[in-house]
Design an enzyme around this catalytic site. Sequence first.
Site, PDB file in Angstrom:
ATOM      1  N   HIS A  33      -0.454   9.063   2.866  1.00  0.00           N
ATOM      2  CA  HIS A  33      -0.077   7.944   2.006  1.00  0.00           C
ATOM      3  C   HIS A  33      -0.175   8.300   0.522  1.00  0.00           C
ATOM      4  O   HIS A  33       0.828   8.305  -0.204  1.00  0.00           O
ATOM      5  CB  HIS A  33      -0.984   6.740   2.290  1.00  0.00           C
ATOM      6  CG  HIS A  33      -0.973   6.263   3.693  1.00  0.00           C
ATOM      7  ND1 HIS A  33       0.089   5.587   4.233  1.00  0.00           N
ATOM      8  CD2 HIS A  33      -1.909   6.358   4.676  1.00  0.00           C
ATOM      9  CE1 HIS A  33      -0.179   5.272   5.491  1.00  0.00           C
ATOM     10  NE2 HIS A  33      -1.385   5.734   5.779  1.00  0.00           N
ATOM     11  N   ASP A  34      -1.379   8.565   0.061  1.00  0.00           N
ATOM     12  CA  ASP A  34      -1.617   8.756  -1.374  1.00  0.00           C
ATOM     13  C   ASP A  34      -1.004  10.044  -1.922  1.00  0.00           C
ATOM     14  O   ASP A  34      -0.457  10.039  -3.036  1.00  0.00           O
ATOM     15  CB  ASP A  34      -3.105   8.693  -1.667  1.00  0.00           C
ATOM     16  CG  ASP A  34      -3.708   7.334  -1.343  1.00  0.00           C
ATOM     17  OD1 ASP A  34      -2.936   6.383  -1.115  1.00  0.00           O
ATOM     18  OD2 ASP A  34      -4.945   7.221  -1.310  1.00  0.00           O
TER      19      ASP A  34
END
Length: 318
Positions: free
Chosen positions: A246-247
Amino acid sequence: MSCAKKLVLDLDTGIDDALALAYALGSPEVELVGVVTSYGNVDVDTAVGNTLALLELFGHPEVPVYRGLDRPLVSDGPFSPPAGVRRIHGENGLGGCWPGGRCHAAPRDALDFLVSLVEGEDDVIYVPTGPLTNLAALIERAPASVGALSRVTFMGGALTVPGNVTACAEANVCNDPEAADAVLRSGLPTRMVGLDVTHQVVLARDRTARWRSLGCPAGRFLADMTDHYIGIYERNNPGMGGCALHDPLAVAAALDPSLVGCLPANLRVDLEGVTRGRTVCDPERLRDAEKDCEVALTVDSARFLGEFCDRVERALGS
């Protein structure tokens, strides 16, 4: 004299934030000039400690860390991660692993740093990977920051897929819907890197085995931490074949927007009822010619994964 662009990360430093930090440190085109901490995967003080320890592990203790707000805009008390989040990221946010070292520096105030940043710098890349509380507070304190900041790329939201906290809401937005709504309605140019694309980029155990084989403490730590995360995905989402990045994808899309294909849109966040925390196109601005947000809907997964592994290994010193 370095011509690298300046980068600020806003992290709720859990496992995928740690991977995003490694990706940023291994990216030669930017200079990480500060990390602002938030809450979500952990409380804000744990995020501070994790960030300081990771920066020392990766050989960059000179990067300053700033303590952000410890609660959502409308909350009366500090945020504490619920049991489900603690299972995913571990009690310490890093899969129960510890990068070693000590926290040598007392963090400074994040809002003071961000206000001075937008007043004194041009074209800073700002990437929040937790709730948008710090950014919303910056806009409230310094409204001119809407015009001073270049497009902010944030990890959060879900436009065309279900949420991961409720059927509608993604975790970062759900942790402070009022902040996300304020940012998305502020006129600030944003790029949303949400579950629409982050679930398309998956890291498998063969990659973590490579980090472990490097034989360095940072490689072993990163492998052990990420294998914990992959294990959670194997139990909860066995068809994925690994963990979602995600990040790191948000950082990558900020540095190289060509990695993602975007839909221009004006967004809002639902603040009431069963859809609280949903990111959705704002019906009052559907026909506006100007669109404030770019919503990432497609991603060049193969190119991103190759660059991710190369840059993390660069951060590990290989």
